[in-house]
Design a protein around this motif. Structure first.
Motif: not given
Ligand code: SF4
Length: 435
Positions: A352, A349-350, A398, A355, A177, A395-396
């Motif tokens: 959202c 990263c937890g 991943l 994900c 991340i 949000l990202c």
């Molecule tokens: S999509 Fe990105 S921001 Fe959202 S939980 Fe996964 S790693 Fe974190």
């Protein structure tokens, strides 16, 4: 890894790589290094630098593929406080090691490019956020920055000018991340690496709340060449829409895995079969990920796909970080996808829910399938979870990447999924060489 050049019109980034001790300032300078920074701070305005890079057509090489000059021009010129260049040297994308290769061979090119970028946005400071595990590149960059200061190429009056420039190193903490632009900024500020909501975008509110442009290592390492030779010269390479050369890392089941500089527009067949030597003895190529594990997988029948943007977009995938992962016919695609999903679940990263929950849900589903407990229900579940992870629900990137692994392997290798789920068998497994 083997290291070899593969450009059609001659290398740009790796042109000096055969010269011993290129990582030292004396050697770098003897070849023409720092001439670009000297020219920029003594002869050019910030806008002229941006214009030259615009002419080159250079796009970000970290995966987003966005125009570098446009990104710089988004940083407000009139901002009264500090403005920053932040170099994304985190490179945690599975399959990509080209930034490490560039930093190990030519750390001064990155430092020079970062200083030029800082000048172009009207700032004075560049930060290199480097992956925590990259020990050698870290040490080389640390020494190179010190050498540049000693020679007066960085500092209060670089090349006798009145435009202070500094480049500093920040060691990251080793998480996927941290390579995401805004999570990287959080980490740089000493906080937990989780992405920020956008807007505001970093160009307006980035590091420590100040206007910031985040650029990849390869992107900035290209900039000194563009200033030395002119943007128009760079724009002669590549294709009409995707200019220049780029680095790729070929890994997996090929005879000569390694980092290669290619001219954008060559095909994946050229890279995988000619540069990387093709399949291992007695094996047949089965799939390739054209841009790290975050790009959608393509079957080997699509090796003639061009590395330009249009060719990849037309197939719903991307060149991403430049990591080309190759697998041969000894690999079961259900197992390959399960391994990647374990990685993404571990690195989530937890922040959202789609994900955090979706990646772990998929791992458990793959575990049932690989324990011969799969059924139509698991097939449908994977379909649904992959959709839930994609299309801006996270949000990202991943989340998208995890969803694409499931979707693209299921799309191209539905028969292997059905074999596992409906018949509890794997036609590849009997001869599996690397499960
Ligand atoms: S999509 Fe990105 S921001 Fe959202 S939980 Fe996964 S790693 Fe974190």
């Amino acid at each position: 890894m083997a290291e070899q050049r593969g450009t059609v019109g001659g290398p740009v980034l790796t042109a000096w790589f055969a010269t011993p001790n290129l990582h030292t300032l004396d050697v770098y300078e003897s070849l023409g290094g720092y001439a670009a920074l000297r020219k920029v701070v003594t002869e050019m305005t910030a806008q002229q630098v941006i214009d030259e890079v615009k002419i080159s057509g250079l796009r970000g090489r970290g995966g987003a593929d966005f125009s570098t000059a446009t990104k710089w021009s988004f940083v407000p010129k009139a901002h009264p406080g500090p403005k920053y260049i932040v170099v994304n040297a985190d490179e945690s994308e599975p399959g990509s090691a080209k930034d490490r290769y560039l930093m190990e061979n030519s750390p001064h090119a990155l430092i020079e490019g970062a200083a030029i970028a800082a000048f172009a946005i009207g700032g004075h400071q560049a930060w290199i956020y480097i992956r925590g595990e990259y020990d050698l590149p870290y040490e080389l960059l640390r020494d190179a920055i010190a050498q540049a200061h000693e020679k007066g190429y960085l500092g209060e009056h670089p090349f006798g000018s009145d435009h202070p420039l500094d480049v500093r190193l920040y060691r990251g903490h080793g998480a996927y991340i941290c390579g995401e632009e805004t999570a990287l900024l959080e980490s740089l500020e000493g906080k937990r690496a989780q992405p920020r909501s956008r807007p505001p975008f970093p160009a307006v509110k980035g590091a420590w709340g100040m206007p910031t442009a985040v650029n990849n290592v390869e992107t900035l390492s290209t900039v000194p060449w563009i200033i030395r030779h002119g943007g128009a010269e760079y724009a002669k390479r590549g294709t009409e829409k995707a200019k220049g050369t780029r680095m790729v890392t070929v890994s997996g089941d090929v005879r000569r895995p390694g980092n290669y500089e290619i001219e954008i527009g060559v095909t994946y067949r050229h890279i995988i079969e000619e540069l990387a030597g093709g399949a291992l003895p007695g094996r047949t190529l089965k799939v390739f990920w054209p841009g790290g594990s975050s790009a959608k997988v393509l079957p080997a029948s699509m090796l003639d796909t061009s590395t330009d943007l249009d060719g990849l977009k037309a197939l719903g995938t991307m060149g991403g970080s430049g990591g080309i992962i190759v697998m041969d016919d000894s690999h079961c695609m259900v197992k390959a996808a399960a391994r990647l999903l374990r990685f993404y679940a571990h690195e989530s990263c937890g922040k959202c829910t789609p994900c955090r929950v979706g990646t772990n849900w998929s791992v458990r589903t793959y575990e049932r399938i690989l324990a011969n407990e799969g059924s139509e229900i698991e097939l449908a579940l994977l379909d649904r979870v992959s959709q839930g992870l994609q299309n801006g629900r996270c949000l990202c990137g991943l989340g998208d990447a995890a969803g694409w692994v499931i979707e693209s392997t299921m799309r191209h290798f539905r028969d292997e999924y059905e074999e596992h789920c409906l018949h509890h068998a794997c036609s590849v497994q009997g001869a599996l060489a690397h499960a």
